[in-house]
Design a protein around this motif. Structure first.
Motif, short mmCIF file in Angstrom:
data_model
loop_
_atom_site.label_atom_id
_atom_site.label_comp_id
_atom_site.label_asym_id
_atom_site.label_seq_id
_atom_site.Cartn_x
_atom_site.Cartn_y
_atom_site.Cartn_z
N SER A 77 0.85 -1.19 0.00
CA SER A 77 0.00 0.00 0.00
C SER A 77 0.88 1.24 0.00
O SER A 77 2.02 1.21 0.46
CB SER A 77 -0.95 0.00 1.21
N PHE A 78 0.34 2.32 -0.53
CA PHE A 78 1.07 3.58 -0.63
C PHE A 78 0.28 4.66 0.07
O PHE A 78 -0.93 4.82 -0.15
CB PHE A 78 1.29 3.94 -2.10
N ALA A 81 0.11 10.84 1.51
CA ALA A 81 0.42 11.93 2.44
C ALA A 81 1.88 11.91 2.87
O ALA A 81 2.49 12.96 3.08
CB ALA A 81 -0.49 11.86 3.66
N THR A 82 2.44 10.71 3.01
CA THR A 82 3.83 10.58 3.46
C THR A 82 4.76 10.10 2.34
O THR A 82 5.97 10.07 2.53
CB THR A 82 3.94 9.57 4.62
N SER A 83 4.18 9.69 1.20
CA SER A 83 4.95 9.12 0.08
C SER A 83 5.73 7.87 0.51
O SER A 83 6.84 7.63 0.07
CB SER A 83 5.91 10.15 -0.53
N THR A 86 4.08 0.73 2.29
CA THR A 86 4.08 -0.27 3.35
C THR A 86 3.92 -1.62 2.66
O THR A 86 2.99 -1.81 1.86
CB THR A 86 2.93 -0.05 4.35
N ILE A 87 4.83 -2.55 2.97
CA ILE A 87 4.82 -3.86 2.32
C ILE A 87 4.67 -4.92 3.40
O ILE A 87 5.42 -4.96 4.37
CB ILE A 87 6.13 -4.08 1.54
N ARG A 88 3.66 -5.78 3.24
CA ARG A 88 3.45 -6.89 4.17
C ARG A 88 3.96 -8.15 3.48
O ARG A 88 3.54 -8.48 2.37
CB ARG A 88 1.97 -7.04 4.51
N THR A 89 4.91 -8.82 4.11
CA THR A 89 5.54 -10.00 3.52
C THR A 89 5.40 -11.20 4.44
O THR A 89 5.05 -11.07 5.61
CB THR A 89 7.04 -9.76 3.27
#
Length: 98
Positions: A77-78, A81-83, A86-89
């Motif tokens: 997900s991106f 607001a913060t650029s 987040t990657i869930r692995t």
């Protein structure tokens, strides 16, 4: 098909595929195929050549430290607001989600 962890594998690769596009569309602007080979190269390369090219660029720019093998990406997900992504692995061997 599926991989050794039972995850689906999506690929258009087959045994005698050279590449699915010309090098001019596949090469990185900061590291060309011609620079890598030290001479002009044909537009369509065999997959061994593509692999060697990608690994050489990873070595040149010390990118292998960012590569995680045996890792399943479950979600990306991106946040605009913060650029920040987040990657869930999940570790394919330990089945641990992070």
């Amino acid at each position: 098909g599926v991989d050794s962890a039972g995850e689906p594998v999506h690929s258009s690769m087959y045994h005698h595929l050279w590449s699915n596009g010309p090098k001019e569309c596949l090469e990185y602007p900061d590291y060309t195929f011609d620079e890598h080979a030290g001479k002009p190269t044909p537009s369509y390369a065999r997959r061994e050549v593509l692999r060697d090219y990608i690994l050489a660029r990873a070595t040149k720019y010390n990118l292998k430290r960012f590569v995680h093998f045996n890792t399943i990406v479950r979600d990306v997900s991106f946040d605009p607001a913060t650029s920040i992504f987040t990657i869930r692995t999940e570790d394919a061997k330990a089945s641990e989600v992070s």
